[in-house]
Design an enzyme around this catalytic site. Structure first.
Site, PDB file in Angstrom:
ATOM      1  N   TYR A 156       1.162   3.872  -3.045  1.00 32.83           N
ATOM      2  CA  TYR A 156       0.714   5.257  -2.841  1.00 32.83           C
ATOM      3  C   TYR A 156       1.824   6.242  -3.197  1.00 32.83           C
ATOM      4  O   TYR A 156       1.571   7.275  -3.830  1.00 32.83           O
ATOM      5  CB  TYR A 156       0.287   5.436  -1.381  1.00 32.83           C
ATOM      6  CG  TYR A 156      -0.362   6.759  -1.068  1.00 32.83           C
ATOM      7  CD1 TYR A 156      -1.684   6.995  -1.424  1.00 32.83           C
ATOM      8  CD2 TYR A 156       0.333   7.769  -0.407  1.00 32.83           C
ATOM      9  CE1 TYR A 156      -2.307   8.207  -1.134  1.00 32.83           C
ATOM     10  CE2 TYR A 156      -0.272   8.983  -0.108  1.00 32.83           C
ATOM     11  CZ  TYR A 156      -1.585   9.198  -0.476  1.00 32.83           C
ATOM     12  OH  TYR A 156      -2.190  10.403  -0.200  1.00 32.83           O
ATOM     13  N   ASP A 178      -6.717  -0.974   0.185  1.00 28.97           N
ATOM     14  CA  ASP A 178      -7.135   0.265   0.821  1.00 28.97           C
ATOM     15  C   ASP A 178      -8.610   0.165   1.254  1.00 28.97           C
ATOM     16  O   ASP A 178      -9.462  -0.309   0.497  1.00 28.97           O
ATOM     17  CB  ASP A 178      -6.948   1.424  -0.163  1.00 28.97           C
ATOM     18  CG  ASP A 178      -7.279   2.763   0.445  1.00 28.97           C
ATOM     19  OD1 ASP A 178      -6.379   3.392   1.012  1.00 28.97           O
ATOM     20  OD2 ASP A 178      -8.453   3.185   0.346  1.00 28.97           O
ATOM     21  N   TRP A 218       0.833  -1.198   0.000  1.00 28.68           N
ATOM     22  CA  TRP A 218       0.000   0.000   0.000  1.00 28.68           C
ATOM     23  C   TRP A 218       0.872   1.254   0.000  1.00 28.68           C
ATOM     24  O   TRP A 218       0.679   2.164  -0.812  1.00 28.68           O
ATOM     25  CB  TRP A 218      -0.934   0.025   1.208  1.00 28.68           C
ATOM     26  CG  TRP A 218      -1.825   1.241   1.223  1.00 28.68           C
ATOM     27  CD1 TRP A 218      -3.072   1.351   0.665  1.00 28.68           C
ATOM     28  CD2 TRP A 218      -1.514   2.540   1.775  1.00 28.68           C
ATOM     29  NE1 TRP A 218      -3.558   2.631   0.837  1.00 28.68           N
ATOM     30  CE2 TRP A 218      -2.631   3.383   1.509  1.00 28.68           C
ATOM     31  CE3 TRP A 218      -0.425   3.065   2.444  1.00 28.68           C
ATOM     32  CZ2 TRP A 218      -2.675   4.719   1.912  1.00 28.68           C
ATOM     33  CZ3 TRP A 218      -0.448   4.402   2.844  1.00 28.68           C
ATOM     34  CH2 TRP A 218      -1.565   5.213   2.581  1.00 28.68           C
TER      35      TRP A 218
END
Length: 487
Positions: free
Chosen positions: A425, A441, A421
């Protein structure tokens, strides 16, 4: 596109291709943007160039009516992850001006000769010509918006000498610097800063972008002031030669957002503009995104509801990576609180506060040796933050605009405490990747459930999955359901 399809775009004055290519007219010696309102020249008199620099190198000057040097950048450089795309992003950030062609080549991992060859083959201009075009545009902004003496403008724009500056301005605009400035003489170069317009292509969903930034604004570094529809995003910027306070308005005129920059060193103007463009995703191609995502039965209603929704980037890759780690396994509000504590403890104070803006975001070097006890977060996450900032400080992980996205993602995941994640990101926002999907997410899972979709359906949204993410987040925040919902 071939030249015939380009000519059709010129004939129809199609603004979708502004910045994608440039039209030069043999009989006038002028180059224009495709949407120039002037009468369409005959096909046999038209030549096409992939960059303004190539048109200038061929001896054409910029049209004074459509001002082709002010168009949004080509969306191709946001999408492409190869050496040419990376080089274009670095040139836009001013690397050639600061470090020369050798510095650009070193960052890309190629020889200077290879970089010259690849850029010339694709764009008709090498790194020096492309950087020269950028300097000319910076000089034009300074001439038109400040009352700085022309000599100071020359060096602030990055020129090595006044003679080089004068020759370049005359070649590019067919005007002297004094004539470019015009009768107004600009405005005094004081605390009012430099006012300019940030051009974008097609529709721009400013409201959701400002909502996104407002929810994440860090006290002391960022603030969003004003009422919805007339808001102003303000933040501090740490730049190569100094610092700045930037302001961007929620709405301007057709095709642009208003901006004001107060710079401690005017040499940072071009760099600051490019970083704001990345933050607001102003070089994107909303037509291509809408064509792909709008055709999807599940996403289509969301796309039509927020036409021109962008995928915000970042003004500094290292800052964004630190913020991503602070946001691990906590809410957006909690991450914002942690970032505010970090800034208060380690951020460098501005010489003079500007409204609620008082500090610069702390550099990785300052955080690598910091105790971080003020944050009040688990020891494992503090250690992860220290590991990340150490890697950023010593150059083991590089997050500049020309970084290799695949390599950076691998390097980040190899750091203890950073998972898919966080790496994804960072890849999406710090490196501007338009095709990132974050299936783990929470907001994404909620958005998928509202659409009646699964993570496997995201394959249909390539190569614009980053934009699909923002539509899903927006749906989750508003509880929007679409006709694709089943059961």
């Amino acid at each position: 596109m071939d030249d015939d399809s380009r000519y059709e775009a010129v004939h129809s004055r199609d603004e979708r291709f502004d910045g994608v290519f440039f039209t030069a007219v043999l009989t006038t010696g002028i180059y224009c943007r495709p949407s120039c309102p002037a009468r369409t020249p005959k096909r046999e008199n038209v030549r096409f160039y992939r960059s303004a620099a190539a048109a200038q190198a061929a001896g054409y000057r910029a049209c004074r009516r459509c001002r082709p040097d002010t168009v949004p950048g080509s969306a191709e450089w946001d999408v492409r992850a190869d050496a040419v795309g990376r080089a274009m992003r670095l040139i836009g950030d001013g690397v050639v001006d600061r470090e020369g062609v050798s510095g650009l080549a070193r960052r890309l991992g190629y020889s200077a000769r290879q970089v010259q060859r690849q850029l010339t083959a694709e764009l008709g201009a090498g790194p020096v010509a492309l950087a020269r075009c950028r300097r000319a545009q910076t000089a034009r902004i300074l001439l038109r918006t400040t009352g700085l003496p022309i000599t100071e403008v020359a060096f602030a724009a990055g020129f090595a000498s006044v003679r080089q500056f004068n020759e370049t301005i005359r070649e590019v605009y067919d005007l002297t610097p004094t004539e470019v400035r015009g009768a107004s003489g600009g405005t005094p170069a004081d605390a009012e800063g430099v006012s300019l317009r940030l051009a974008h292509r097609g529709p721009y969903a400013a409201g959701p972008v400002f909502d996104f930034l407002a929810r994440r604004a860090i006290a002391g570094v960022e603030e969003v002031v004003g009422e919805p529809g007339a808001r102003c995003y303000r933040r501090t910027l740490a730049l190569p030669y100094g610092h700045a306070v930037a302001e961007v308005g929620e709405y301007g005129g057709p095709g642009w957002l208003p901006c004001r920059l107060v710079l401690s060193d005017l040499r940072d103007l071009g760099c600051a503009v490019q970083r704001l463009r990345r933050l607001f995703d102003l070089d994107a191609d909303p037509y291509a995104v809408t064509e792909r995502l709008g055709a999807d039965a599940r996403l289509g209603p969301l796309v039509r509801e927020a036409e021109g929704l962008r995928s915000p980037g970042a003004v500094d890759g290292q800052e964004l990576a630190v913020r991503a780690v602070l946001g691990q396994q906590v809410t957006v509000a909690a991450a914002r609180t942690l970032a505010g504590r970090l800034v208060a403890a380690y951020g460098k104070p501005l010489p003079h506060a500007s409204g609620g803006l008082t500090r610069l975001f702390p550099a990785a070097e300052a955080l690598a040796e910091a105790p971080l006890a003020e944050l009040g977060m688990p020891a494992a996450r503090r250690e992860c933050l220290r590991t990340l900032t150490t890697a950023l400080a010593d150059g083991a992980v590089v997050l500049d605009p020309g970084a290799d996205r695949e390599q950076v993602e691998r390097e980040l995941i190899n750091l203890r405490g950073i998972g898919p994640w966080t790496a994804g990101y960072v890849r999406m926002r710090a490196l501007g990747d338009p095709d990132v999907f974050l299936p783990g997410d929470v907001g994404v899972r909620q958005g998928l459930a509202l659409l009646g979709a699964t993570a496997a359906d995201a394959g249909d949204w390539r190569p614009w999955r980053s934009y699909a993410l923002h539509h899903l987040w927006r749906a989750a925040a508003t509880g929007t359901r679409t006709a694709g919902r089943t059961g």
